[in-house]
Scaffold this active site. Structure first.
Site, PDB file in Angstrom:
ATOM      1  N   ASN A   9     -40.855  22.796 -10.414  1.00 22.21           N
ATOM      2  CA  ASN A   9     -40.524  24.216 -10.543  1.00 22.21           C
ATOM      3  C   ASN A   9     -41.703  24.887 -11.240  1.00 22.21           C
ATOM      4  O   ASN A   9     -41.885  24.719 -12.448  1.00 22.21           O
ATOM      5  CB  ASN A   9     -39.235  24.357 -11.370  1.00 22.21           C
ATOM      6  CG  ASN A   9     -38.886  25.806 -11.665  1.00 22.21           C
ATOM      7  OD1 ASN A   9     -39.506  26.718 -11.124  1.00 22.21           O
ATOM      8  ND2 ASN A   9     -37.901  26.009 -12.527  1.00 22.21           N
ATOM      9  N   TRP A  10     -42.486  25.612 -10.458  1.00 24.27           N
ATOM     10  CA  TRP A  10     -43.694  26.241 -11.035  1.00 24.27           C
ATOM     11  C   TRP A  10     -43.334  27.451 -11.898  1.00 24.27           C
ATOM     12  O   TRP A  10     -44.187  28.010 -12.568  1.00 24.27           O
ATOM     13  CB  TRP A  10     -44.648  26.684  -9.920  1.00 24.27           C
ATOM     14  CG  TRP A  10     -45.235  25.573  -9.106  1.00 24.27           C
ATOM     15  CD1 TRP A  10     -44.982  24.219  -9.230  1.00 24.27           C
ATOM     16  CD2 TRP A  10     -46.193  25.696  -8.039  1.00 24.27           C
ATOM     17  NE1 TRP A  10     -45.715  23.519  -8.312  1.00 24.27           N
ATOM     18  CE2 TRP A  10     -46.467  24.399  -7.560  1.00 24.27           C
ATOM     19  CE3 TRP A  10     -46.828  26.785  -7.437  1.00 24.27           C
ATOM     20  CZ2 TRP A  10     -47.362  24.157  -6.507  1.00 24.27           C
ATOM     21  CZ3 TRP A  10     -47.717  26.546  -6.392  1.00 24.27           C
ATOM     22  CH2 TRP A  10     -47.988  25.249  -5.940  1.00 24.27           C
ATOM     23  N   LYS A  11     -42.091  27.903 -11.827  1.00 26.07           N
ATOM     24  CA  LYS A  11     -41.653  29.108 -12.551  1.00 26.07           C
ATOM     25  C   LYS A  11     -42.601  30.273 -12.213  1.00 26.07           C
ATOM     26  O   LYS A  11     -43.085  30.337 -11.081  1.00 26.07           O
ATOM     27  CB  LYS A  11     -41.559  28.817 -14.050  1.00 26.07           C
ATOM     28  CG  LYS A  11     -40.671  27.588 -14.321  1.00 26.07           C
ATOM     29  CD  LYS A  11     -40.281  27.422 -15.753  1.00 26.07           C
ATOM     30  CE  LYS A  11     -39.406  26.172 -15.899  1.00 26.07           C
ATOM     31  NZ  LYS A  11     -38.896  25.985 -17.244  1.00 26.07           N
ATOM     32  N   HIS A  98     -30.817  28.376 -12.482  1.00 28.96           N
ATOM     33  CA  HIS A  98     -31.670  27.914 -13.580  1.00 28.96           C
ATOM     34  C   HIS A  98     -31.275  28.657 -14.866  1.00 28.96           C
ATOM     35  O   HIS A  98     -30.921  29.841 -14.819  1.00 28.96           O
ATOM     36  CB  HIS A  98     -33.146  28.174 -13.244  1.00 28.96           C
ATOM     37  CG  HIS A  98     -34.060  27.428 -14.166  1.00 28.96           C
ATOM     38  ND1 HIS A  98     -34.335  27.878 -15.427  1.00 28.96           N
ATOM     39  CD2 HIS A  98     -34.697  26.245 -14.028  1.00 28.96           C
ATOM     40  CE1 HIS A  98     -35.127  26.995 -16.031  1.00 28.96           C
ATOM     41  NE2 HIS A  98     -35.366  25.995 -15.199  1.00 28.96           N
ATOM     42  N   GLU A 100     -33.004  29.937 -17.048  1.00 26.20           N
ATOM     43  CA  GLU A 100     -33.783  31.163 -17.284  1.00 26.20           C
ATOM     44  C   GLU A 100     -33.196  32.328 -16.488  1.00 26.20           C
ATOM     45  O   GLU A 100     -33.205  33.472 -16.947  1.00 26.20           O
ATOM     46  CB  GLU A 100     -35.262  30.905 -16.928  1.00 26.20           C
ATOM     47  CG  GLU A 100     -35.912  29.998 -17.980  1.00 26.20           C
ATOM     48  CD  GLU A 100     -36.996  29.080 -17.468  1.00 26.20           C
ATOM     49  OE1 GLU A 100     -37.528  29.306 -16.372  1.00 26.20           O
ATOM     50  OE2 GLU A 100     -37.317  28.111 -18.193  1.00 26.20           O
ATOM     51  N   GLU A 170     -30.211  20.309 -16.884  1.00 38.23           N
ATOM     52  CA  GLU A 170     -31.324  20.722 -17.730  1.00 38.23           C
ATOM     53  C   GLU A 170     -30.791  21.284 -19.048  1.00 38.23           C
ATOM     54  O   GLU A 170     -30.418  22.464 -19.113  1.00 38.23           O
ATOM     55  CB  GLU A 170     -32.145  21.801 -17.025  1.00 38.23           C
ATOM     56  CG  GLU A 170     -32.731  21.365 -15.699  1.00 38.23           C
ATOM     57  CD  GLU A 170     -33.957  22.179 -15.320  1.00 38.23           C
ATOM     58  OE1 GLU A 170     -34.983  21.571 -15.023  1.00 38.23           O
ATOM     59  OE2 GLU A 170     -33.891  23.419 -15.353  1.00 38.23           O
ATOM     60  N   GLY A 176     -39.224  23.258 -21.876  1.00 32.67           N
ATOM     61  CA  GLY A 176     -40.474  23.860 -22.350  1.00 32.67           C
ATOM     62  C   GLY A 176     -40.683  23.729 -23.853  1.00 32.67           C
ATOM     63  O   GLY A 176     -41.560  24.376 -24.423  1.00 32.67           O
ATOM     64  N   SER A 216     -38.760  19.057 -20.316  1.00 33.74           N
ATOM     65  CA  SER A 216     -39.914  18.330 -20.868  1.00 33.74           C
ATOM     66  C   SER A 216     -40.086  16.942 -20.263  1.00 33.74           C
ATOM     67  O   SER A 216     -40.531  16.013 -20.940  1.00 33.74           O
ATOM     68  CB  SER A 216     -39.815  18.257 -22.403  1.00 33.74           C
ATOM     69  OG  SER A 216     -39.763  19.562 -22.957  1.00 33.74           O
ATOM     70  N   GLY A 237     -40.959  21.226 -14.905  1.00 32.72           N
ATOM     71  CA  GLY A 237     -41.601  22.518 -15.095  1.00 32.72           C
ATOM     72  C   GLY A 237     -43.086  22.329 -15.386  1.00 32.72           C
ATOM     73  O   GLY A 237     -43.898  22.113 -14.491  1.00 32.72           O
ATOM     74  N   GLY A 238     -43.439  22.348 -16.655  1.00 34.21           N
ATOM     75  CA  GLY A 238     -44.843  22.313 -17.091  1.00 34.21           C
ATOM     76  C   GLY A 238     -45.689  21.238 -16.409  1.00 34.21           C
ATOM     77  O   GLY A 238     -46.808  21.524 -15.954  1.00 34.21           O
TER      78      GLY A 238
HETATM   79  P1  13P Z   1     -40.249  21.888 -18.539  1.00 35.82           P
HETATM   80  O1  13P Z   1     -40.491  20.610 -17.737  1.00 35.82           O
HETATM   81  O2  13P Z   1     -41.476  22.722 -18.665  1.00 35.82           O
HETATM   82  O3  13P Z   1     -39.544  21.611 -19.819  1.00 35.82           O
HETATM   83  O4  13P Z   1     -39.240  22.766 -17.643  1.00 35.82           O
HETATM   84  C1  13P Z   1     -38.083  22.201 -17.152  1.00 35.82           C
HETATM   85  C2  13P Z   1     -37.455  23.145 -16.202  1.00 35.82           C
HETATM   86  O5  13P Z   1     -36.901  24.152 -16.597  1.00 35.82           O
HETATM   87  C3  13P Z   1     -37.553  22.838 -14.768  1.00 35.82           C
HETATM   88  O6  13P Z   1     -36.735  23.670 -14.010  1.00 35.82           O
END
Ligand code: 13P
Length: 254
Positions: A9-11, A98, A100, A170, A176, A216, A237-238
């Site tokens: 997920n590149w967000k 998600h 977010e 999640e 993050g 993470s 994510g990251g």
């Molecule tokens: P991180 O891997 O950056 O913690 O993000 C997780 C995430 O929200 C994937 O959708």
């Protein structure tokens, strides 16, 4: 038997041109194939077409996913993207729910349920997210909270092929933050998710649905999660923003 899945997920990261470069890098890293692991890349909406073109030109061994979609077919919904538009450019997965989007954009379980139905009607596989806040976890109510989300998010869904619906657990406090849940924490909730899916859809369907862990997740810790019975992969994510670290996670799952 469930194939493992690693989804990135590149967000809201990577412009169109940066996204093309990242997708090309990932295609190179994974040119030997991904075995039985299903790999999905979910760039921002404006990058989707560019990444689709890279996948096609390089016969890259990963699928394209969106990060969001709306549940209506078309019409006056400024700024939104319809499932049919995603199908048309080659996206086969879509993240929904998600934390977010729930937190910053007010998405409800009812919205997420409608989105799952709309996407599935267009043959797009939802990657439906759930997870508790730190407050809920500290109150010891995390399993109950997530089970309630799963019940609401899956209400009235018809799942004929369990490979066509994916859940991602999640925990919000691990996203993050560098703070990961332990593999046992992930198993506790992913196991409860599968039990709930079995109550809703029957054991056979529940046994075929992939349940991912996200928060993470990185090359150094992904193997520990994958050892757990009910953890079938990761939503990243990251660590999905660099071709080498994301590819390392795919390789750890192979
Ligand atoms: P991180 O891997 O950056 O913690 O993000 C997780 C995430 O929200 C994937 O959708």
């Amino acid at each position: 038997m469930r194939n493992r899945m690693i989804a990135g997920n590149w967000k809201m990261n990577k412009s169109y041109s940066e996204g093309v470069v990242l997708a090309q890098g990932l295609a190179r890293e994974l040119e030997g194939g991904t075995g039985d692991v299903d790999v999905v890349v979910c760039p921002p909406t404006v990058d989707l077409k560019g990444v689709a073109t890279v996948i096609e030109q390089e016969s890259a061994p990963f699928s394209l996913g969106a990060q969001n979609a709306y549940f209506e077919e078309s019409g006056a919904y400024t700024g939104e993207t319809a499932p049919s538009m995603l199908t048309d450019i080659g996206a086969t997965y879509c993240i929904i729910g998600h934390s977010e989007r729930r937190g910053y954009f007010g998405e409800t379980d009812e919205d997420i349920n409608k989105k799952a139905k709309a996407l599935m009607a267009h043959g797009i596989v939802p990657i439906s997210c759930c997870g508790e806040s730190l407050e809920v976890r500290e109150a010891g109510k995390h399993v109950e909270f997530v089970v309630d989300q799963i019940r609401k998010d899956t209400e009235g869904l018809v799942i004929d092929d369990p490979s066509k619906y994916v859940v991602a657990y999640e925990p919000i406090w691990a996203i993050g933050t560098g703070k990961t849940a332990t593999a046992d924490d992930a198993q506790e909730v992913c196991g409860a998710i599968r039990k709930t899916l079995a109550e809703v859809f029957g054991q056979e369907v529940a046994d075929g649905i992939r349940v991912l862990y996200g928060g993470s997740a990185k090359p150094e810790n992904v193997a520990g999660f994958l050892e757990k019975e009910d953890v079938d992969g990761a939503l990243v994510g990251g660590a999905s923003l660099k071709a080498d670290s994301f590819a390392a996670m795919v390789k750890a799952a192979m």
